[in-house]
Design a protein around this motif. Structure first.
Motif, PDB file in Angstrom:
ATOM      1  N   MET A 170       4.643  -0.490   1.430  1.00  0.00           N
ATOM      2  CA  MET A 170       5.941  -0.185   1.749  1.00  0.00           C
ATOM      3  C   MET A 170       4.502  -0.044   3.700  1.00  0.00           C
ATOM      4  O   MET A 170       5.664   0.674   4.882  1.00  0.00           O
ATOM      5  CB  MET A 170       5.917   1.095   1.857  1.00  0.00           C
ATOM      6  CG  MET A 170       6.799   2.088   2.626  1.00  0.00           C
ATOM      7  SD  MET A 170       8.569   1.456   2.694  1.00  0.00           S
ATOM      8  CE  MET A 170       9.371   1.788   0.477  1.00  0.00           C
ATOM      9  N   ASP A 171       3.307   0.511   3.178  1.00  0.00           N
ATOM     10  CA  ASP A 171       2.768   0.478   4.447  1.00  0.00           C
ATOM     11  C   ASP A 171       3.109  -0.809   5.604  1.00  0.00           C
ATOM     12  O   ASP A 171       2.881  -0.823   6.812  1.00  0.00           O
ATOM     13  CB  ASP A 171       0.955   0.791   4.371  1.00  0.00           C
ATOM     14  CG  ASP A 171       1.016   2.474   3.714  1.00  0.00           C
ATOM     15  OD1 ASP A 171       1.469   2.917   4.196  1.00  0.00           O
ATOM     16  OD2 ASP A 171      -0.117   2.538   3.374  1.00  0.00           O
ATOM     17  N   GLU A 172       3.083  -1.906   4.557  1.00  0.00           N
ATOM     18  CA  GLU A 172       2.820  -3.073   5.679  1.00  0.00           C
ATOM     19  C   GLU A 172       4.847  -3.096   6.501  1.00  0.00           C
ATOM     20  O   GLU A 172       4.480  -3.356   7.155  1.00  0.00           O
ATOM     21  CB  GLU A 172       2.763  -3.968   4.483  1.00  0.00           C
ATOM     22  CG  GLU A 172       1.190  -4.444   3.986  1.00  0.00           C
ATOM     23  CD  GLU A 172       0.706  -5.524   3.159  1.00  0.00           C
ATOM     24  OE1 GLU A 172       1.406  -6.793   3.398  1.00  0.00           O
ATOM     25  OE2 GLU A 172      -0.359  -5.599   2.723  1.00  0.00           O
ATOM     26  N   LEU A 173       5.414  -3.158   4.914  1.00  0.00           N
ATOM     27  CA  LEU A 173       6.721  -3.093   5.746  1.00  0.00           C
ATOM     28  C   LEU A 173       6.711  -2.090   7.602  1.00  0.00           C
ATOM     29  O   LEU A 173       7.670  -2.449   8.408  1.00  0.00           O
ATOM     30  CB  LEU A 173       7.705  -2.496   4.338  1.00  0.00           C
ATOM     31  CG  LEU A 173       9.092  -2.502   4.595  1.00  0.00           C
ATOM     32  CD1 LEU A 173       9.611  -3.762   5.557  1.00  0.00           C
ATOM     33  CD2 LEU A 173      10.242  -1.722   4.027  1.00  0.00           C
ATOM     34  N   PHE A 174       6.776  -1.422   7.327  1.00  0.00           N
ATOM     35  CA  PHE A 174       7.119   0.016   8.775  1.00  0.00           C
ATOM     36  C   PHE A 174       5.569  -0.338   9.330  1.00  0.00           C
ATOM     37  O   PHE A 174       5.883  -0.235  10.777  1.00  0.00           O
ATOM     38  CB  PHE A 174       5.903   1.186   8.258  1.00  0.00           C
ATOM     39  CG  PHE A 174       7.267   2.183   7.479  1.00  0.00           C
ATOM     40  CD1 PHE A 174       8.671   2.689   8.296  1.00  0.00           C
ATOM     41  CD2 PHE A 174       7.879   1.347   6.158  1.00  0.00           C
ATOM     42  CE1 PHE A 174       9.457   3.209   8.123  1.00  0.00           C
ATOM     43  CE2 PHE A 174       9.137   1.964   6.005  1.00  0.00           C
ATOM     44  CZ  PHE A 174       9.956   3.228   7.012  1.00  0.00           C
ATOM     45  N   ASN A 175       4.533  -1.223   9.347  1.00  0.00           N
ATOM     46  CA  ASN A 175       3.446  -1.996  10.540  1.00  0.00           C
ATOM     47  C   ASN A 175       4.845  -2.868  11.247  1.00  0.00           C
ATOM     48  O   ASN A 175       4.753  -3.087  12.799  1.00  0.00           O
ATOM     49  CB  ASN A 175       2.711  -2.725   9.855  1.00  0.00           C
ATOM     50  CG  ASN A 175       1.839  -1.555   9.578  1.00  0.00           C
ATOM     51  OD1 ASN A 175       1.846  -0.963   9.889  1.00  0.00           O
ATOM     52  ND2 ASN A 175       0.374  -1.645   8.673  1.00  0.00           N
ATOM     53  N   LEU A 176       5.092  -3.621  10.775  1.00  0.00           N
ATOM     54  CA  LEU A 176       6.165  -4.869  11.225  1.00  0.00           C
ATOM     55  C   LEU A 176       7.208  -3.795  11.764  1.00  0.00           C
ATOM     56  O   LEU A 176       7.786  -4.648  13.471  1.00  0.00           O
ATOM     57  CB  LEU A 176       6.333  -5.537   9.422  1.00  0.00           C
ATOM     58  CG  LEU A 176       6.106  -7.024   8.808  1.00  0.00           C
ATOM     59  CD1 LEU A 176       7.110  -7.099   8.318  1.00  0.00           C
ATOM     60  CD2 LEU A 176       6.108  -7.703  10.610  1.00  0.00           C
ATOM     61  N   LEU A 177       7.801  -2.948  10.762  1.00  0.00           N
ATOM     62  CA  LEU A 177       8.918  -2.951  12.013  1.00  0.00           C
ATOM     63  C   LEU A 177       8.475  -1.271  13.133  1.00  0.00           C
ATOM     64  O   LEU A 177       9.017  -1.780  14.223  1.00  0.00           O
ATOM     65  CB  LEU A 177       9.717  -0.909  10.636  1.00  0.00           C
ATOM     66  CG  LEU A 177      10.627  -1.384   9.667  1.00  0.00           C
ATOM     67  CD1 LEU A 177      10.950  -1.083   9.201  1.00  0.00           C
ATOM     68  CD2 LEU A 177      11.806  -3.113   9.925  1.00  0.00           C
TER      69      LEU A 177
END
Length: 222
Positions: A170-177
């Motif tokens: 989830m952290d990685e996904l939100f870094n992308l966003l």
């Protein structure tokens, strides 16, 4: 009684014979071909966005009814096999039709939301769900409002549960966003607003303050 069941499960988009088959599957799954039922539900979910958001409830009810009636899992096994096939072909689906792809993501996330094992989400679905959301967070998808809208909708619905299953992803996904929001220049104003809203939603512990809610939803309606 039949009318309320139809309303409750939103199966009006099927022909009458299929509606009857689904109603029987919900009450007496042992008396119908459950492989056929699972295929019908997946097929409809891929072309009907409203149904793809509702299908998890129907699947959950059939799984529960089958377990109670025969202690079987024919429906769940067929459903997950078919989902696996659709998941493997997801990139071709996306190239062929954005609408079908968005429906597929919505359906997989809906199944994740409803089908639980011992009140916990199914581990087997955690990575496929994340894979779909990561695909929606790529720069080419962020340019498409329909895909951004789908991504934000799923995160509103299952983000909290998904984070508990794997916070690192989830952290990685939100870094992308966050990168998409800050660095990508070809986002539409609505796409940018949706991304900002979901960034704030997670930062607030998967909830929005009343002020933020008023701000975002007045902007969306304007």
């Amino acid at each position: 009684m039949e009318t309320s069941s139809k309303e409750e499960y939103k199966i009006q988009s099927f022909d009458l014979e299929t509606q009857q088959l689904l109603k029987t599957a919900l009450k007496d799954p042992g008396s119908v071909d459950l492989e056929k039922v699972s295929s019908l539900i997946v097929d409809q979910s891929l072309k009907d966005q409203i149904f793809s958001r509702e299908a998890g409830r129907i699947c959950y009810t059939i799984v529960q009814a089958e377990a109670k009636q025969t202690n079987g899992n024919v429906f769940r096994r067929n459903l997950l096999n078919r989902l696996q096939q659709e998941f493997k072909a997801r990139e071709e689906t996306r190239k062929r039709s954005t609408q079908e792809w968005v429906c597929l993501v919505s359906f997989i996330c809906n199944i994740f939301d409803y089908l639980k094992v011992n009140n916990m989400p199914m581990m087997a679905l955690v990575h496929p769900v994340y894979d779909c959301l990561f695909r929606l967070a790529q720069s080419d998808a962020l340019k498409n409002e329909e895909e951004v809208d789908c991504l934000v909708l799923q995160l509103h619905r299952i983000g909290d549960q998904l984070e508990k299953m794997n916070m690192q992803l989830m952290d990685e996904l939100f870094n992308l966003l966050r990168d998409g929001f800050l660095l990508q220049e070809d986002l539409s104003s609505m796409g940018r607003l949706l991304l900002l809203e979901i960034l704030e939603f997670r930062a607030g512990g998967w909830t929005l303050s009343e002020t933020a809610q008023k701000y975002y939803y007045s902007e969306v309606t304007d």
